[in-house]
Design a protein around this motif. Structure first.
Motif, PDB file in Angstrom:
ATOM      1  N   ASP A 164      45.277  40.604 -32.011  1.00 24.73           N
ATOM      2  CA  ASP A 164      44.711  41.957 -32.146  1.00 24.73           C
ATOM      3  C   ASP A 164      45.372  42.959 -31.216  1.00 24.73           C
ATOM      4  N   ASN A 165      46.528  42.620 -30.674  1.00 23.02           N
ATOM      5  CA  ASN A 165      47.243  43.520 -29.768  1.00 23.02           C
ATOM      6  C   ASN A 165      48.522  44.026 -30.432  1.00 23.02           C
ATOM      7  N   VAL A 166      48.952  45.211 -29.988  1.00 22.09           N
ATOM      8  CA  VAL A 166      50.196  45.771 -30.503  1.00 22.09           C
ATOM      9  C   VAL A 166      51.363  44.931 -29.980  1.00 22.09           C
ATOM     10  N   ARG A 167      52.272  44.613 -30.867  1.00 26.49           N
ATOM     11  CA  ARG A 167      53.464  43.852 -30.489  1.00 26.49           C
ATOM     12  C   ARG A 167      54.699  44.706 -30.734  1.00 26.49           C
ATOM     13  N   ASN A 168      55.619  44.681 -29.771  1.00 30.04           N
ATOM     14  CA  ASN A 168      56.856  45.449 -29.877  1.00 30.04           C
ATOM     15  C   ASN A 168      58.035  44.496 -29.758  1.00 30.04           C
ATOM     16  N   ARG A 169      59.053  44.763 -30.539  1.00 31.98           N
ATOM     17  CA  ARG A 169      60.220  43.912 -30.488  1.00 31.98           C
ATOM     18  C   ARG A 169      61.442  44.703 -30.942  1.00 31.98           C
ATOM     19  N   GLY A 178      75.255  43.766 -46.553  1.00 32.40           N
ATOM     20  CA  GLY A 178      73.930  44.193 -46.985  1.00 32.40           C
ATOM     21  C   GLY A 178      73.570  45.598 -46.565  1.00 32.40           C
ATOM     22  N   GLY A 179      74.381  46.212 -45.745  1.00 28.22           N
ATOM     23  CA  GLY A 179      74.115  47.587 -45.317  1.00 28.22           C
ATOM     24  C   GLY A 179      73.184  47.681 -44.132  1.00 28.22           C
ATOM     25  N   TRP A 180      72.680  46.539 -43.647  1.00 24.98           N
ATOM     26  CA  TRP A 180      71.783  46.552 -42.489  1.00 24.98           C
ATOM     27  C   TRP A 180      72.557  46.081 -41.276  1.00 24.98           C
ATOM     28  N   ASN A 181      73.037  47.020 -40.485  1.00 23.70           N
ATOM     29  CA  ASN A 181      73.781  46.705 -39.279  1.00 23.70           C
ATOM     30  C   ASN A 181      73.318  47.628 -38.169  1.00 23.70           C
ATOM     31  N   GLY A 182      73.108  47.050 -37.003  1.00 18.30           N
ATOM     32  CA  GLY A 182      72.671  47.868 -35.868  1.00 18.30           C
ATOM     33  C   GLY A 182      71.429  47.304 -35.215  1.00 18.30           C
ATOM     34  N   TRP A 183      70.718  48.207 -34.526  1.00 22.28           N
ATOM     35  CA  TRP A 183      69.522  47.831 -33.771  1.00 22.28           C
ATOM     36  C   TRP A 183      68.285  48.463 -34.409  1.00 22.28           C
ATOM     37  N   PHE A 184      67.189  47.682 -34.440  1.00 16.44           N
ATOM     38  CA  PHE A 184      65.922  48.178 -34.973  1.00 16.44           C
ATOM     39  C   PHE A 184      64.791  47.761 -34.038  1.00 16.44           C
ATOM     40  N   ALA A 185      63.854  48.685 -33.826  1.00 11.90           N
ATOM     41  CA  ALA A 185      62.658  48.400 -33.023  1.00 11.90           C
ATOM     42  C   ALA A 185      61.464  48.372 -33.958  1.00 11.90           C
ATOM     43  N   CYS A 186      60.527  47.494 -33.703  1.00 15.95           N
ATOM     44  CA  CYS A 186      59.328  47.431 -34.540  1.00 15.95           C
ATOM     45  C   CYS A 186      58.084  47.485 -33.667  1.00 15.95           C
ATOM     46  N   ASP A 187      57.062  48.180 -34.178  1.00 12.99           N
ATOM     47  CA  ASP A 187      55.728  48.213 -33.579  1.00 12.99           C
ATOM     48  C   ASP A 187      54.797  47.603 -34.605  1.00 12.99           C
ATOM     49  N   CYS A 188      54.101  46.562 -34.202  1.00 13.92           N
ATOM     50  CA  CYS A 188      53.276  45.794 -35.141  1.00 13.92           C
ATOM     51  C   CYS A 188      51.842  45.737 -34.622  1.00 13.92           C
ATOM     52  N   VAL A 189      50.863  46.034 -35.494  1.00  9.52           N
ATOM     53  CA  VAL A 189      49.469  46.055 -35.076  1.00  9.52           C
ATOM     54  C   VAL A 189      48.589  45.550 -36.212  1.00  9.52           C
ATOM     55  N   LYS A 190      47.520  44.850 -35.852  1.00 10.75           N
ATOM     56  CA  LYS A 190      46.575  44.358 -36.855  1.00 10.75           C
ATOM     57  C   LYS A 190      45.829  45.533 -37.455  1.00 10.75           C
ATOM     58  N   TYR A 191      45.678  45.494 -38.788  1.00 15.03           N
ATOM     59  CA  TYR A 191      45.050  46.601 -39.520  1.00 15.03           C
ATOM     60  C   TYR A 191      43.885  46.022 -40.313  1.00 15.03           C
ATOM     61  N   MET A 192      42.651  46.513 -40.027  1.00 12.61           N
ATOM     62  CA  MET A 192      41.434  45.971 -40.623  1.00 12.61           C
ATOM     63  C   MET A 192      41.335  44.480 -40.273  1.00 12.61           C
TER      64      MET A 192
END
Length: 338
Positions: A164-169, A178-192
């Protein structure tokens, strides 16, 4: 509530019900008649009435009527509240949908299937640009398929759901072709209760900037170290020249304290170097010349005209006089003002 006899002088209950139309959703109609049958009752209920009371001889409909009226009023009151609540839910759902669509970064909604797996159920408009179209293609598929594009994202989603906590990665992606090259950050949180929302941000430019700044900083640190070493060697060279010079050299501050002196300067006045460090310039000047020498010293520090070369009578440690010729210059780049 409308209490209506089936047979009226100028029209039937069917016609009245037809005239009411959509108002029947909010207005309960109870039909009372002695001429009913099963087909009539079925037709009336299909047209939208709330209830039906027969006037048969074995039914005391007068006593039954209050209970029927009360029951239908309570029923329609409940239905009205339910419709109002449903409309509010629809408005809220629309509001949150608009917010979801307005998020400027690719946002993905996963639903937990109850068996430990997650399914991608929705994506926002930001997924349909040149970099996010691949996510829209994954709607309805499992989280493990997204994990093939962004290795490690499955672990983040599972952690957010479990804690139930926000996760960052942050992820570095090298998707050949595939066209996906580089760096990506994600913020993940439980919803309902059974969903997880994942927001992705392309931080490639940020990472490249950080890398460039780090490289520049390393180059600057190397240059500073090189210049520092050059200055140290230069200082050692000049210090050695001053120490070996056959003249007395000193540096004083605005108050006349000694910041530096060479061996010849201490020897000139008969003091040891530790003794000299506790003295001031005025202690080496004979009282007869002290006022004049200090005045020249102050004028020079204040930027006023002062002779660069002058003579004065000094006094040694043993009290004997010594006559000194002075050549002076300012050293303006010292932090202490010397």
């Amino acid at each position: 509530l409308v209490l209506l006899d089936h047979r009226l002088p100028d029209m039937s209950s069917r016609e009245v019900v037809a005239e009411l139309g959509k108002r029947l959703e909010e207005l309960p109609v109870v039909i009372v008649t002695a001429y009913g049958d099963e087909h009539l009752v079925t037709d009336l209920f299909k047209s939208g009435i709330a209830d039906y009371i027969p006037k048969e001889s074995d039914v005391d409909y007068i006593n039954l009527l209050p209970r029927v009226v009360k029951s239908n009023l309570e029923k329609f009151s409940f239905l009205a509240k339910e419709r109002s609540f449903h409309k509010k839910l629809l408005r809220n759902a629309d509001m949150f949908r608009r917010i979801f669509e307005a998020i400027p970064h690719p946002t993905l909604l996963f639903v937990h299937n109850g068996d430990g797996r997650f399914t991608l159920t929705n994506v926002n408009r930001a997924n349909f640009d040149d970099t996010g179209r691949v996510f829209a293609d994954l709607v309805g598929k499992g989280l493990h398929e997204l994990n093939a594009v962004l290795p490690g994202v499955e672990e983040v989603v599972c952690e957010a759901f479990a804690t139930d906590n926000v996760r960052n990665r942050e992820f570095q992606v090298d998707d050949q072709g595939g066209g996906w090259n580089g760096w990506f950050a994600c913020d993940c949180v439980k919803y309902m209760k059974n969903s997880v929302m994942l927001i992705l941000r392309d931080i490639t430019v940020q990472k490249l900037t950080e890398k460039s700044l780090l490289h520049s900083q390393e180059e600057l640190e190397c240059e500073v170290a090189r210049r520092t070493e050059e200055l140290r060697k230069s200082e050692e060279l000049y210090r050695e020249l001053v120490e070996k010079a056959e003249v007395a050299v000193t540096i004083t501050d605005r108050e006349g304290s000694f910041l530096y002196f060479n061996h010849n300067f201490a020897e000139l006045f008969g003091f040891t170097e530790p003794e000299m460090r506790s003295l001031k310039m005025a202690d080496t000047v004979h009282p007869n010349d002290r006022k004049r020498v200090l005045q020249i010293h102050r004028r020079r520090f204040n930027g006023k005209p002062a002779p660069k070369r002058y003579e004065f009578q000094g006094v040694r440690k043993d009290g004997k006089p010594v006559f000194v010729e002075v050549h002076t210059s300012l050293v303006p780049d010292r932090a202490d003002g010397g």
